[in-house]
Design a protein around this motif. Structure first.
Motif, PDB file in Angstrom:
ATOM      1  N   GLN A 161       0.826  -1.204   0.000  1.00 54.47           N
ATOM      2  CA  GLN A 161       0.000   0.000   0.000  1.00 54.47           C
ATOM      3  C   GLN A 161       0.861   1.256   0.000  1.00 54.47           C
ATOM      4  OE1 GLN A 161      -2.440  -0.725   3.428  1.00 54.47           O
ATOM      5  NE2 GLN A 161      -3.250  -2.608   2.536  1.00 54.47           N
ATOM      6  N   ALA A 162       1.929   1.230   0.800  1.00 56.03           N
ATOM      7  CA  ALA A 162       2.814   2.395   0.853  1.00 56.03           C
ATOM      8  C   ALA A 162       3.502   2.632  -0.478  1.00 56.03           C
ATOM      9  CB  ALA A 162       3.854   2.201   1.955  1.00 56.03           C
ATOM     10  N   CYS A 163       3.785   1.581  -1.207  1.00 52.63           N
ATOM     11  CA  CYS A 163       4.400   1.733  -2.532  1.00 52.63           C
ATOM     12  C   CYS A 163       3.554   2.617  -3.440  1.00 52.63           C
ATOM     13  CB  CYS A 163       4.590   0.365  -3.185  1.00 52.63           C
ATOM     14  SG  CYS A 163       6.050  -0.553  -2.633  1.00 52.63           S
ATOM     15  N   GLN A 165       1.192   4.876  -2.272  1.00 53.79           N
ATOM     16  CA  GLN A 165       0.758   6.124  -1.650  1.00 53.79           C
ATOM     17  C   GLN A 165       1.885   7.074  -1.274  1.00 53.79           C
ATOM     18  OE1 GLN A 165      -2.000   5.522   1.631  1.00 53.79           O
ATOM     19  NE2 GLN A 165      -2.782   3.625   0.737  1.00 53.79           N
ATOM     20  N   ALA A 166       3.096   6.540  -1.119  1.00 48.32           N
ATOM     21  CA  ALA A 166       4.174   7.348  -0.556  1.00 48.32           C
ATOM     22  C   ALA A 166       5.424   7.293  -1.419  1.00 48.32           C
ATOM     23  CB  ALA A 166       4.496   6.869   0.861  1.00 48.32           C
ATOM     24  N   PHE A 167       6.263   8.298  -1.230  1.00 46.18           N
ATOM     25  CA  PHE A 167       7.550   8.343  -1.919  1.00 46.18           C
ATOM     26  C   PHE A 167       8.568   7.428  -1.254  1.00 46.18           C
ATOM     27  CE2 PHE A 167      11.836  10.231  -1.955  1.00 46.18           C
ATOM     28  CZ  PHE A 167      12.132  10.094  -3.311  1.00 46.18           C
ATOM     29  N   ALA A 168       8.529   7.358   0.077  1.00 47.65           N
ATOM     30  CA  ALA A 168       9.541   6.615   0.820  1.00 47.65           C
ATOM     31  C   ALA A 168       8.953   6.071   2.108  1.00 47.65           C
ATOM     32  CB  ALA A 168      10.739   7.498   1.143  1.00 47.65           C
ATOM     33  N   LEU A 169       9.614   5.053   2.661  1.00 53.89           N
ATOM     34  CA  LEU A 169       9.326   4.541   3.996  1.00 53.89           C
ATOM     35  C   LEU A 169      10.353   5.135   4.945  1.00 53.89           C
ATOM     36  CD1 LEU A 169       8.806   0.759   3.129  1.00 53.89           C
ATOM     37  CD2 LEU A 169       7.039   2.487   3.477  1.00 53.89           C
ATOM     38  N   VAL A 170       9.903   5.626   6.106  1.00 54.59           N
ATOM     39  CA  VAL A 170      10.804   6.323   7.019  1.00 54.59           C
ATOM     40  C   VAL A 170      10.517   5.922   8.465  1.00 54.59           C
ATOM     41  CG1 VAL A 170      11.598   8.561   7.859  1.00 54.59           C
ATOM     42  CG2 VAL A 170      10.988   8.292   5.443  1.00 54.59           C
ATOM     43  N   GLY A 171      11.564   5.480   9.180  1.00 49.58           N
ATOM     44  CA  GLY A 171      11.456   5.220  10.613  1.00 49.58           C
ATOM     45  C   GLY A 171      10.698   3.967  10.989  1.00 49.58           C
ATOM     46  N   GLN A 178      10.784  -9.095   7.324  1.00 48.05           N
ATOM     47  CA  GLN A 178      11.077  -9.806   6.086  1.00 48.05           C
ATOM     48  C   GLN A 178       9.872  -9.810   5.155  1.00 48.05           C
ATOM     49  OE1 GLN A 178      10.492 -11.223   9.005  1.00 48.05           O
ATOM     50  NE2 GLN A 178       9.766 -13.342   8.863  1.00 48.05           N
ATOM     51  N   GLY A 179       8.666  -9.643   5.714  1.00 48.62           N
ATOM     52  CA  GLY A 179       7.454  -9.705   4.898  1.00 48.62           C
ATOM     53  C   GLY A 179       7.394  -8.650   3.819  1.00 48.62           C
ATOM     54  N   GLY A 180       7.823  -7.444   4.122  1.00 45.90           N
ATOM     55  CA  GLY A 180       7.707  -6.351   3.159  1.00 45.90           C
ATOM     56  C   GLY A 180       8.893  -6.188   2.235  1.00 45.90           C
ATOM     57  N   GLY A 181       9.940  -6.985   2.414  1.00 47.54           N
ATOM     58  CA  GLY A 181      11.141  -6.822   1.600  1.00 47.54           C
ATOM     59  C   GLY A 181      10.905  -6.950   0.113  1.00 47.54           C
ATOM     60  N   PRO A 182      10.262  -8.030  -0.363  1.00 45.52           N
ATOM     61  CA  PRO A 182      10.036  -8.167  -1.802  1.00 45.52           C
ATOM     62  C   PRO A 182       9.201  -7.037  -2.387  1.00 45.52           C
ATOM     63  CG  PRO A 182       9.773 -10.285  -0.714  1.00 45.52           C
ATOM     64  CD  PRO A 182       9.895  -9.261   0.377  1.00 45.52           C
ATOM     65  N   ALA A 183       8.175  -6.588  -1.670  1.00 45.84           N
ATOM     66  CA  ALA A 183       7.342  -5.496  -2.168  1.00 45.84           C
ATOM     67  C   ALA A 183       8.148  -4.207  -2.275  1.00 45.84           C
ATOM     68  CB  ALA A 183       6.133  -5.292  -1.250  1.00 45.84           C
ATOM     69  N   ALA A 184       8.968  -3.919  -1.263  1.00 46.13           N
ATOM     70  CA  ALA A 184       9.790  -2.714  -1.298  1.00 46.13           C
ATOM     71  C   ALA A 184      10.769  -2.746  -2.456  1.00 46.13           C
ATOM     72  CB  ALA A 184      10.530  -2.551   0.027  1.00 46.13           C
ATOM     73  N   ALA A 185      11.423  -3.889  -2.628  1.00 48.05           N
ATOM     74  CA  ALA A 185      12.377  -4.016  -3.733  1.00 48.05           C
ATOM     75  C   ALA A 185      11.671  -3.912  -5.074  1.00 48.05           C
ATOM     76  CB  ALA A 185      13.125  -5.342  -3.624  1.00 48.05           C
ATOM     77  N   GLY A 186      10.474  -4.486  -5.154  1.00 47.79           N
ATOM     78  CA  GLY A 186       9.746  -4.491  -6.412  1.00 47.79           C
ATOM     79  C   GLY A 186       9.344  -3.113  -6.894  1.00 47.79           C
TER      80      GLY A 186
END
Length: 464
Positions: A161-163, A165-171, A178-186
């Motif tokens: 969802q953040a991918c 709605q947002a430019f970056a993930l912070v803090g 480990q769950g969000g790693g593939p989505a973030a990289a993608g």
């Protein structure tokens, strides 16, 4: 010491990451200790069905008014530098007037509010920055918050969802990150976390822990500080840890580093998470003549072990654990049984004067009155600060790709003295740390006399 101090959840994660969804809710609850002194969600916060915490009204922390962005230039000395122009809508989550950032932290789950302090600290920084620092190249900050629910699936859903709605993930701070790693990289979203707590997230190319810890690299400063502080005990140390993959890796790595620096271990033992009888382990500590006890696992289990030690009249020269115990909840839960605990940390001490910690405390009080500062909150604030300074260096043409490349070049970050030097871009464990000790219910510096002690990094080959 270890991936190290932090964290990070180096404690929680050292346990939970190894057990994952195989644990029951009761077992998972036992693994974690709430950070920041608040066991519930922030008063007034409403979490939607998609896990997002709605924000954006003029009265709420993190709200931004794009129409006002260009009316307040960066003041002299602003942490956003002298960047004044705006490149318009340069990437997802970026407009001419604002940058949307997202924080994904564990808010609900077996222990409500487990990493709420990281989300509160990020909100506090956004409020502080928008009110006092002007803008990042003409853009205010807007924060959207998500609840990763102490679950790898929750982290994956929130990241997806953040991918969008947002430019970056912070803090962000999640026990199952480990769950969000593939989505973030993608989606290529820049991910500046308070800390990365699983090896999978550490290997994600767009993810960076501001507490820059990795399992196989251990600073010699940790064992050296223990040797100088407890010279009579270094010939008889013990390592006890929860029997979970990540905690076992950290314990083996840290023990190997300590042995390389001359500390002798007479006892090493994994303890199953379902084990409620710690008496046999204490008996073994007494039998082997252990004088220094190291613990890897959640602070709640540390309390259990120390209560068993107290019941058998056994008091080692030192009981040493990670920064998760550096928290009011640990003292509340353990009482007299935990007095004397020694914690290693690579952040500033809350009991000492530090300008950035004072700012964090001040603005935390505005966002969440009554909340206590925490180690993970400190690093979430530092992550937000690093985001702003790095985005300003990238300039008006802000893109995700350019931001990730810029973060890779950050190798000596201290958040203006708030934390020990962190090799964020290089993903290498901080070489510096401090020991603090709990005495009479109060934490105070043990060693060194001021600042941090910095050593070399020992590659133990464990978990690398």
């Amino acid at each position: 010491m270890r991936r190290r101090t932090a964290l990070i959840a180096l404690t929680i994660c050292a346990l939970i990451a190894g057990c994952g969804s195989r644990l029951t809710d009761e077992q998972r609850a036992a693994l974690v200790v709430p950070q920041g002194g608040s066991a519930g969600t922030q008063e007034g916060a409403v979490t939607g069905e998609d896990g997002a915490v709605p924000e954006g009204t003029a009265q709420q922390p993190g709200a931004a008014n794009p129409q006002e962005a260009d009316k307040k230039p960066n003041p002299p000395g602003s942490i956003a530098g002298g960047c004044q122009g705006t490149g318009g809508a340069t990437d997802k989550g970026v407009t001419a007037g604002e940058i949307t950032i997202a924080n994904i932290s564990d808010i609900s789950g077996p222990v409500p509010g487990i990493f709420q302090s990281a989300q509160q600290a990020t909100k506090a920084f956004v409020e502080y920055f928008n009110a006092t620092q002007g803008s990042v190249c003409g853009r205010k900050l807007k924060l959207v918050s998500f609840d990763s629910r102490t679950d790898s699936g929750g982290d994956q859903q929130a990241t997806s969802q953040a991918c969008e709605q947002a430019f970056a993930l912070v803090g962000s701070m999640s026990a199952f990150d480990q769950g969000g790693g593939p989505a973030a990289a993608g989606c290529g979203i820049p991910d500046l976390r308070a800390s990365t707590v699983t090896a999978q997230r550490q290997r994600t190319p767009v993810s960076f822990g501001v507490a820059s810890n990795v399992v196989n690299l251990v600073s010699s400063a940790g064992p050296d500080l223990v040797k100088s502080s407890f010279p009579g005990g270094i010939g008889a140390a013990a390592y006890l840890y929860l029997n979970a993959d990540a905690s076992a890796q950290n314990a083996r790595s840290m023990q190997k580093a300590a042995e390389a620096r001359g500390i002798k271990f007479v006892y090493s033992q994994a303890i199953d998470i379902t084990d409620v009888n710690y008496a046999p382990y204490v008996a073994k500590l007494k039998e082997t003549g252990t004088k220094i006890v190291y613990w890897i696992g959640s602070a709640q289990y540390a309390v259990r072990l120390q209560q068993a030690m107290r019941q058998q009249g056994y008091t080692p020269e030192a009981f040493i654990t990670d920064p998760s115990a550096y928290d009011p909840q640990y003292i509340k839960q353990g009482g007299a049984a935990v007095d004397g605990t020694v914690v290693y940390t690579n952040g500033a001490l809350f009991e000492e004067s530090n300008a950035q910690v004072a700012l964090y405390k001040q603005w935390l009080g505005r966002v969440a009155p009554g909340a206590a500062p925490s180690y993970f909150g400190m690093f979430a604030w530092a992550a937000a600060r690093l985001f702003v300074t790095t985005a300003a260096k990238v300039g008006p043409q802000l893109t995700r790709k350019a931001m990730v490349e810029a973060v890779r070049g950050v190798h000596d970050f201290t958040a203006e003295g708030m934390v020990a030097p962190q090799d964020v871009g290089g993903k290498r464990t901080s070489a510096c740390m401090t020991l603090v000790r709990l005495k009479g219910g109060t934490w105070s510096r043990l060693a060194p006399a001021s600042g941090y002690s910095c050593g070399s990094l020992i590659d133990t080959g464990v978990g690398g």
